[in-house]
Design a protein around this motif. Sequence first.
Motif, PDB file in Angstrom:
ATOM      1  N   SER A 157       0.830  -1.206   0.000  1.00 45.02           N
ATOM      2  CA  SER A 157       0.000   0.000   0.000  1.00 45.02           C
ATOM      3  C   SER A 157       0.864   1.256   0.000  1.00 45.02           C
ATOM      4  N   ILE A 158       1.893   1.274   0.836  1.00 50.70           N
ATOM      5  CA  ILE A 158       2.774   2.441   0.889  1.00 50.70           C
ATOM      6  C   ILE A 158       3.568   2.571  -0.403  1.00 50.70           C
ATOM      7  N   HIS A 159       4.050   1.439  -0.914  1.00 49.03           N
ATOM      8  CA  HIS A 159       4.785   1.465  -2.178  1.00 49.03           C
ATOM      9  C   HIS A 159       3.913   2.019  -3.296  1.00 49.03           C
ATOM     10  N   GLY A 160       2.637   1.690  -3.271  1.00 48.95           N
ATOM     11  CA  GLY A 160       1.733   2.179  -4.305  1.00 48.95           C
ATOM     12  C   GLY A 160       1.629   3.693  -4.308  1.00 48.95           C
ATOM     13  N   ILE A 161       1.516   4.291  -3.132  1.00 43.54           N
ATOM     14  CA  ILE A 161       1.439   5.750  -3.037  1.00 43.54           C
ATOM     15  C   ILE A 161       2.732   6.386  -3.520  1.00 43.54           C
ATOM     16  N   VAL A 162       3.865   5.823  -3.089  1.00 41.52           N
ATOM     17  CA  VAL A 162       5.172   6.351  -3.509  1.00 41.52           C
ATOM     18  C   VAL A 162       5.331   6.245  -5.019  1.00 41.52           C
ATOM     19  N   SER A 163       4.979   5.101  -5.583  1.00 40.80           N
ATOM     20  CA  SER A 163       5.126   4.884  -7.022  1.00 40.80           C
ATOM     21  C   SER A 163       4.244   5.824  -7.821  1.00 40.80           C
ATOM     22  N   LEU A 164       3.022   6.022  -7.365  1.00 42.79           N
ATOM     23  CA  LEU A 164       2.127   6.957  -8.045  1.00 42.79           C
ATOM     24  C   LEU A 164       2.712   8.364  -8.058  1.00 42.79           C
ATOM     25  N   TRP A 165       3.316   8.741  -6.949  1.00 40.04           N
ATOM     26  CA  TRP A 165       3.916  10.075  -6.877  1.00 40.04           C
ATOM     27  C   TRP A 165       5.067  10.204  -7.873  1.00 40.04           C
ATOM     28  N   PHE A 166       5.914   9.191  -7.929  1.00 40.40           N
ATOM     29  CA  PHE A 166       7.066   9.248  -8.828  1.00 40.40           C
ATOM     30  C   PHE A 166       6.650   9.262 -10.295  1.00 40.40           C
ATOM     31  N   THR A 167       5.598   8.547 -10.619  1.00 43.43           N
ATOM     32  CA  THR A 167       5.228   8.395 -12.025  1.00 43.43           C
ATOM     33  C   THR A 167       4.148   9.364 -12.498  1.00 43.43           C
ATOM     34  N   HIS A 168       3.360   9.930 -11.559  1.00 47.07           N
ATOM     35  CA  HIS A 168       2.219  10.741 -11.983  1.00 47.07           C
ATOM     36  C   HIS A 168       2.131  12.107 -11.300  1.00 47.07           C
ATOM     37  N   CYS A 169       3.179  12.519 -10.587  1.00 47.81           N
ATOM     38  CA  CYS A 169       3.063  13.780  -9.850  1.00 47.81           C
ATOM     39  C   CYS A 169       2.894  14.983 -10.780  1.00 47.81           C
ATOM     40  N   ALA A 170       3.323  14.859 -12.047  1.00 52.78           N
ATOM     41  CA  ALA A 170       3.201  15.964 -12.997  1.00 52.78           C
ATOM     42  C   ALA A 170       1.997  15.803 -13.934  1.00 52.78           C
ATOM     43  N   ASP A 171       1.204  14.768 -13.709  1.00 48.74           N
ATOM     44  CA  ASP A 171       0.037  14.520 -14.565  1.00 48.74           C
ATOM     45  C   ASP A 171      -1.045  15.566 -14.259  1.00 48.74           C
ATOM     46  N   PRO A 172      -1.418  16.393 -15.230  1.00 49.49           N
ATOM     47  CA  PRO A 172      -2.412  17.450 -14.969  1.00 49.49           C
ATOM     48  C   PRO A 172      -3.820  16.914 -14.726  1.00 49.49           C
ATOM     49  N   HIS A 173      -4.060  15.645 -15.080  1.00 52.41           N
ATOM     50  CA  HIS A 173      -5.392  15.074 -14.929  1.00 52.41           C
ATOM     51  C   HIS A 173      -5.589  14.399 -13.569  1.00 52.41           C
ATOM     52  N   ILE A 174      -4.484  14.216 -12.840  1.00 50.05           N
ATOM     53  CA  ILE A 174      -4.572  13.568 -11.527  1.00 50.05           C
ATOM     54  C   ILE A 174      -3.891  14.487 -10.517  1.00 50.05           C
ATOM     55  N   ILE A 175      -4.649  15.100  -9.663  1.00 47.09           N
ATOM     56  CA  ILE A 175      -4.089  16.008  -8.664  1.00 47.09           C
ATOM     57  C   ILE A 175      -3.773  15.194  -7.409  1.00 47.09           C
ATOM     58  N   LEU A 176      -2.519  14.805  -7.280  1.00 49.00           N
ATOM     59  CA  LEU A 176      -2.118  13.981  -6.147  1.00 49.00           C
ATOM     60  C   LEU A 176      -1.894  14.843  -4.903  1.00 49.00           C
ATOM     61  N   ARG A 177      -2.319  14.340  -3.786  1.00 48.38           N
ATOM     62  CA  ARG A 177      -2.072  15.008  -2.513  1.00 48.38           C
ATOM     63  C   ARG A 177      -0.611  14.797  -2.106  1.00 48.38           C
ATOM     64  N   ASP A 178      -0.186  15.579  -1.127  1.00 54.26           N
ATOM     65  CA  ASP A 178       1.182  15.428  -0.623  1.00 54.26           C
ATOM     66  C   ASP A 178       1.385  13.977  -0.181  1.00 54.26           C
TER      67      ASP A 178
END
Length: 223
Positions: free
Chosen positions: A181-202
Motif C-alpha cells: 500500500s505504501i509502495h503504491g502511493i510512492v510509485s504513483l507520486w514518482f510516475t504521476h506527480c506531474a500529470d495534470p489530470h490527476i491532482i495527487l495530494r502530498d
Amino acid sequence: MTHVTPVTTSAIRSASLARRERQKAETRQAILDAARELFVAEGVEATTMRGIAARIGYTPTAIYHHFRDKDALIVELCMADFRALGQAMYKIGRIEDPVTRLMRMGQAYADFALDNPSQYRFMFMTVFAQPLLDADGHVIKMPDEDAYAFLLSTVEEGIARGVFRPELADGPELAQMFWGSIHGIVSLWFTHCADPHIILRDPRETIRTLCDTLIRGALRAPA
C-alpha cells in the motif's frame, strides 16, 4: 620567535595517500550514482559499463579498476542502498508497542523513498532479469539491516500479542499488505506527480493517513 614545525617526507606521503584514497572513493561513488540513474532510466539489461563510463566522462577501463564487471557494480549498489533503507528503519528505535512501531516504520519508509528517489526507483521499481550473484556464483544476501525483516517481525509480534483481527493471522500476507500500500502511493507520486489530470495530494500526508487507516482496520475490536 614562532616555532615552525618542519614538514617531513612521511607527512607528505600520508597527505598524498589520504588525497588519493579520497579521490578513489569519490570516483567510486560517482560510478555508482551514474549506474543507478542509468539502470532506472534505461533498464539493467540495456545499461553497459561503456554507457556508465560515458555518463561521467571516464573510459571503460577506468571503471574496471573499481568494479570487475557490471554484476559486481550492481551488487555493491544494492548492498549500499538496501543497507541505507534498513538503517533508516532502525533509526526509529525499539518502540515497545508493535502498533506504534508499525506506524512509525511506515512514515520512515515513506521519508526514505521520497528523500532518495533514485535509490528507491532502483531498489523497488527496476526489474532484474536474474538473482544477484557474488564472484563465486552464490546468491547475494542483503544486509542485516533488512527493512522487510523488521516489518515482518513487527507484524508477527502484533499477531502473537493478539492486537490484530483473528483472521489476519498470516504474517507475511499482512506485512506485504502494508508494504504494498505504501509502495503504491510512492510509485504513483514518482510516475504521476506531474500529470495534470490527476491532482495527487502530498505523499507524506497521504501515507500518514493511509497507515492510520490500515492499522485501525487491522486492529482487533475491543472486547
